[in-house]
Design an enzyme around this catalytic site. Structure first.
Site, PDB file in Angstrom:
ATOM      1  N   THR A  51      -6.108   2.527  -6.339  1.00 31.44           N
ATOM      2  CA  THR A  51      -7.336   2.467  -5.536  1.00 31.44           C
ATOM      3  C   THR A  51      -8.167   3.717  -5.799  1.00 31.44           C
ATOM      4  O   THR A  51      -7.661   4.838  -5.702  1.00 31.44           O
ATOM      5  CB  THR A  51      -6.982   2.354  -4.039  1.00 31.44           C
ATOM      6  OG1 THR A  51      -6.336   1.101  -3.842  1.00 31.44           O
ATOM      7  CG2 THR A  51      -8.235   2.401  -3.171  1.00 31.44           C
TER       8      THR A  51
ATOM      9  N   SER B 187       0.830  -1.212   0.000  1.00 32.58           N
ATOM     10  CA  SER B 187       0.000   0.000   0.000  1.00 32.58           C
ATOM     11  C   SER B 187       0.862   1.259   0.000  1.00 32.58           C
ATOM     12  O   SER B 187       1.910   1.303   0.663  1.00 32.58           O
ATOM     13  CB  SER B 187      -0.867  -0.006   1.266  1.00 32.58           C
ATOM     14  OG  SER B 187      -1.407   1.274   1.508  1.00 32.58           O
TER      15      SER B 187
ATOM     16  N   TYR C  47      -2.120   5.113  -4.128  1.00 37.49           N
ATOM     17  CA  TYR C  47      -3.053   6.200  -3.816  1.00 37.49           C
ATOM     18  C   TYR C  47      -2.464   7.383  -4.551  1.00 37.49           C
ATOM     19  O   TYR C  47      -1.303   7.746  -4.298  1.00 37.49           O
ATOM     20  CB  TYR C  47      -3.098   6.488  -2.314  1.00 37.49           C
ATOM     21  CG  TYR C  47      -3.860   5.456  -1.519  1.00 37.49           C
ATOM     22  CD1 TYR C  47      -5.220   5.234  -1.752  1.00 37.49           C
ATOM     23  CD2 TYR C  47      -3.239   4.710  -0.524  1.00 37.49           C
ATOM     24  CE1 TYR C  47      -5.926   4.289  -1.013  1.00 37.49           C
ATOM     25  CE2 TYR C  47      -3.941   3.767   0.216  1.00 37.49           C
ATOM     26  CZ  TYR C  47      -5.279   3.565  -0.042  1.00 37.49           C
ATOM     27  OH  TYR C  47      -5.976   2.630   0.688  1.00 37.49           O
TER      28      TYR C  47
ATOM     29  N   LYS D  82      -8.751  -0.618  -8.409  1.00 36.46           N
ATOM     30  CA  LYS D  82      -9.274  -1.346  -7.248  1.00 36.46           C
ATOM     31  C   LYS D  82     -10.373  -0.513  -6.590  1.00 36.46           C
ATOM     32  O   LYS D  82     -10.179   0.692  -6.361  1.00 36.46           O
ATOM     33  CB  LYS D  82      -8.142  -1.608  -6.248  1.00 36.46           C
ATOM     34  CG  LYS D  82      -8.595  -2.216  -4.929  1.00 36.46           C
ATOM     35  CD  LYS D  82      -7.393  -2.579  -4.070  1.00 36.46           C
ATOM     36  CE  LYS D  82      -7.808  -3.182  -2.737  1.00 36.46           C
ATOM     37  NZ  LYS D  82      -8.299  -2.196  -1.772  1.00 36.46           N
TER      38      LYS D  82
ATOM     39  N   HIS E   5     -13.430  -2.098  -0.228  1.00 34.12           N
ATOM     40  CA  HIS E   5     -12.460  -1.722   0.808  1.00 34.12           C
ATOM     41  C   HIS E   5     -12.869  -2.363   2.138  1.00 34.12           C
ATOM     42  O   HIS E   5     -12.788  -1.746   3.200  1.00 34.12           O
ATOM     43  CB  HIS E   5     -12.413  -0.196   0.930  1.00 34.12           C
ATOM     44  CG  HIS E   5     -11.050   0.353   1.233  1.00 34.12           C
ATOM     45  ND1 HIS E   5     -10.275   0.974   0.300  1.00 34.12           N
ATOM     46  CD2 HIS E   5     -10.334   0.391   2.381  1.00 34.12           C
ATOM     47  CE1 HIS E   5      -9.140   1.363   0.850  1.00 34.12           C
ATOM     48  NE2 HIS E   5      -9.147   1.008   2.117  1.00 34.12           N
TER      49      HIS E   5
HETATM   50  C1  GLV Z   1      -7.020   2.518   4.338  1.00 40.33           C
HETATM   51  O1  GLV Z   1      -6.879   1.967   3.301  1.00 40.33           O
HETATM   52  C2  GLV Z   1      -7.955   2.191   5.331  1.00 40.33           C
HETATM   53  O2  GLV Z   1      -8.931   1.498   5.042  1.00 40.33           O
HETATM   54  O3  GLV Z   1      -7.771   2.625   6.466  1.00 40.33           O
END
Ligand code: GLV
Length: 421
Positions: free
Chosen positions: A190, A139, A164, A281, A305
């Site tokens: 994402t 990430s 991101y 994503k 998510h």
């Molecule tokens: C970040 O991706 C979260 O869900 O905190």
């Protein structure tokens, strides 16, 4: 199971099923299995090991957890139809993803700031993924520099980079270049998290490690971001809170990107990586899935998510079914959100996902015991999936399709309790 079964010779993947035997045997040598991997018990144990902040951050969902609950309920409405007397001795969990042969259709989902769960952060997770030959996805909110994670991951498995995307093109390009130079060869952008969803528990205690001066390692190790810090006259040594806040505010900036920006980022990634795959994503609607194909994405991750962003949304597994029908033959469809065991992986594959990512399970393992904890959780999941193929009569991942499940109508009740599981 018989460890001398000749099946091993025929199989191209390790006999993960043997991990069951290994644990059954332990009492004979004065050992005990590391911990219970029943998801509810795993979560309970992780809660006792974590700080309140770590626990809240990992377990929080958006709003009232309705999306999270829907994710879990959706698995329950599909049931596997086991087949008997199939020669599963030569079964194989192996599959391929973007040209990489991997041990199973199971990968490590990108999760940020692992250092709040264990002092070694992302390193043990990347290491175990490499060891088990399953993909590791880092990430952008990770708490270890890209290059260090790559070293820990080694050569045993493919690694993907989850982006991101900042509103700073020079910074985006530098992150992509670092990822590519460190052997991350698929970019997964994402698109459901311009900022975090409203998570009551975290807001209630001001739970944002980045604002406490932690977790900005990808940024602090980035030469473009270092330039931005200097321009803002922030010295990360002297003002870690301001420096880390500036980093997280540049990736979870709250400023939406729109479809117009996607061709640009695809072009950058393709240029940097000599044409390696680019995926989105966070896709949940058929319209967005079609749009992703139209703009040239090589794959999509059907994900909400894990219910952490939009509360009261559809289950990711329900979204999967329709998206596969619409674009499954045109793009590589992956899945995450709510997976808690081998049967869940199987169901997502049966509905047409080509690959499944897991998140919270390994977070709990990491929180409980660091590297051995991640290893135990992931080996157990692989064993669970391998054994399921054996006892349900499936010889290969390719055989798992819709004829393998019976599906009941969507008729979800209001949950009576708000279990986070
Ligand atoms: C970040 O991706 C979260 O869900 O905190």
């Amino acid at each position: 199971m018989d460890p001398k079964a000749p099946n091993a010779e025929y199989r191209s993947t390790p006999q993960y099923a043997e991990y069951q035997r290994e644990n059954f045997w332990k009492p004979n040598t004065g050992e005990v299995p590391p911990f219970n991997t029943d998801p509810a018990k795993l979560e309970e144990l992780a809660k006792t090991k974590l700080t309140q902040n770590g626990w809240f951050y990992a377990s929080s969902n958006a709003g009232q957890s309705y999306t999270h609950t829907a994710n879990r309920q959706a698995f329950y409405r599909h049931r596997i139809i086991p087949r008997m007397l199939v020669d599963t001795n030569k079964r194989d969990t192996r599959t391929s993803i973007f040209g990489h042969d991997v041990a199973a259709p199971i990968g490590i989902a990108p999760i940020g700031i692992n250092k709040i769960y264990h002092p070694q952060g992302e390193l043990p997770v990347a290491k175990v993924a490499g060891e088990l030959n399953i993909p590791y996805c880092l990430s952008t909110a990770g708490s270890t520099p890209i290059e260090t994670v790559a070293d820990a991951n080694g050569q045993g498995s493919p690694r993907f980079y989850q982006l991101y995307m900042p509103h700073d093109d020079e910074l985006t390009i530098n992150l992509l270049e670092r990822a590519w130079n460190s052997g991350f060869d698929v970019c997964i952008l994402t698109v459901d998290t311009w900022q975090l969803g409203w998570r009551h528990d975290d807001v209630a205690i001001g739970n944002y490690a980045f604002y406490r001066g932690m977790g900005a390692d990808l940024g602090l190790s980035d030469k473009v971001f270092q330039k931005r810090l200097a321009e803002a006259r922030i010295d990360p040594e002297k003002e870690p809170e301001r420096a880390c806040a500036m980093w997280i505010d540049s990736i979870w900036h709250g400023r939406a990107h729109s479809w117009e920006k996607i061709p640009w980022v695809i072009e950058q990634w393709k240029r940097i990586s000599n044409g390696r795959p680019f995926c989105l994503k966070g896709i949940q609607s058929v319209q967005d899935a079609k749009k992703a194909v139209e703009v040239g994405c090589d794959g999509i991750v059907v994900s909400n998510h894990a219910g952490r962003q939009v509360d009261g949304a559809i289950a990711s597994l329900d979204a999967l079914e329709e998206i596969v029908d619409a674009v499954g033959s045109q793009t590589y469809v992956m899945f995450d959100s709510g997976v808690r065991g081998g049967a869940d992986v199987f169901k997502a594959l049966a509905l047409g996902a080509k690959f499944v990512f897991v998140g919270r399970l390994w977070i709990w393992g990491l929180s409980i015991m660091g590297e051995p904890g991640v290893r135990h959780v992931m080996k157990s999941l692989l064993a669970d999936f391998d054994i399921l193929m054996n006892v349900a009569g499936f010889q290969s991942v390719e055989q798992i399709d819709r004829s393998a499940i019976e599906s009941y109508p969507k008729s979800y009740n209001l949950p009576t309790e708000t279990s986070k599981l």
